[in-house]
Design a protein around this motif. Structure first.
Motif: not given
Ligand code: ATP
Length: 250
Positions: A82-93, A138-140, A157-169
């Protein structure tokens, strides 16, 4: 896929833009490890991870994910990570639950397993009150958590995250850390970049430091301290000492 193979093995990876961004990087990350990749701005962290995730073609080098040659078999390699980029894209609708069902469908997951996983992820990430609201409202930070849930739904099996905590409370950051800890406790491998050094210090079993596209130090906190000459004891001081030595040498 070979179960004895490391979660990630990179050999002599290179990518040059106007100058080398990743410059002969080699890394081996074991199964079930929590690994933090640190480095100053522009060190080549995101470029490295984008190549591992199959989003950017390397100039040369090898990438093996759980024993799969990612350059030869990119689809198989993507199926176990799994790849979680620093600016993830999801489907807004879609709302978070619909989004997770959609992603589970892409992985051809069994519907009842997908539903169970989606409910668990929504709950642990504190998204229950928002589960049926469209993502566009939803908020960022909430969107970041929805993207993380989407990345985890197929049990990679492998999770790769780029700056996953930036911007989280603080509460959201704790939820994300908890999800990642649980996954590692069950044998999943996590690799993440972060500029929040206390997170790397507290959560990672091993830390790699890159500068100018090269691995300049790697190991446990104690090993990094030794590499920095035992003068420093906290990660911030160790990191600054290691990277200052590298920029002086560059
Ligand atoms: P940060 O901590 O600031 O996110 P990073 O370690 O993730 O930095 P990268 O984003 O991988 O660094 O960038 C490494 C180098 O490659 C930088 O010098 C950057 O300017 C350059 N670079 C990255 N992407 C491109 C691109 N698409 N075109 C040209 N140069 C690029």
């Amino acid at each position: 896929m070979r179960s004895s193979a490391p979660a990630l093995e990179i050999k002599n990876l290179r990518k040059t833009y106007t100058r080398p961004a990743v410059d002969g990087l080699s890394l081996t990350i074991k199964r079930g490890e929590f690994y933090a990749l640190l480095g100053p701005n522009g060190a080549g962290k995101t470029t490295t991870l984008r190549m591992v995730a199959g989003l950017l073609a390397p100039d040369s080098g090898e990438i093996n994910i759980c024993g799969i040659d990612a350059r030869k078999d990119p689809v198989d390699a993507k199926s176990v990570m799994a790849w979680v980029p620093d600016e993830p894209m999801i489907y807004d609708k879609l709302d978070p639950m619909e989004y997770l069902e959609f992603v589970a469908g892409l992985w051809a997951m069994d519907a009842s397993r997908a539903e169970k996983q989606a409910h668990e992820l929504i709950e642990i990430l504190g998204l229950t009150p928002h589960a049926n609201k469209r993502c566009q409202g939803l908020s960022k930070g909430m969107r970041q958590k929805v993207a993380l849930a989407g990345a985890l739904i197929h049990d990679p099996e492998l999770i790769i995250l780029d700056e996953p905590l930036t911007g989280l409370d603080a509460a959201s950051a704790r939820q994300v850390k908890e999800v990642l800890r649980q996954r590692v406790a069950h044998g999943t491998t996590v690799i993440m970049t972060t500029h929040i050094l206390e997170v790397a210090e507290r959560m990672a079993e091993r830390i790699g430091v890159i500068a100018n596209g090269r691995l300049i130090a790697e190991g446990t906190l104690a090993e990094l301290s030794a590499q920095a000459g035992h003068c420093e004891s906290n990660l911030e001081d160790i990191f600054l000492s290691l990277t200052a030595a590298e920029s002086a040498a560059a």
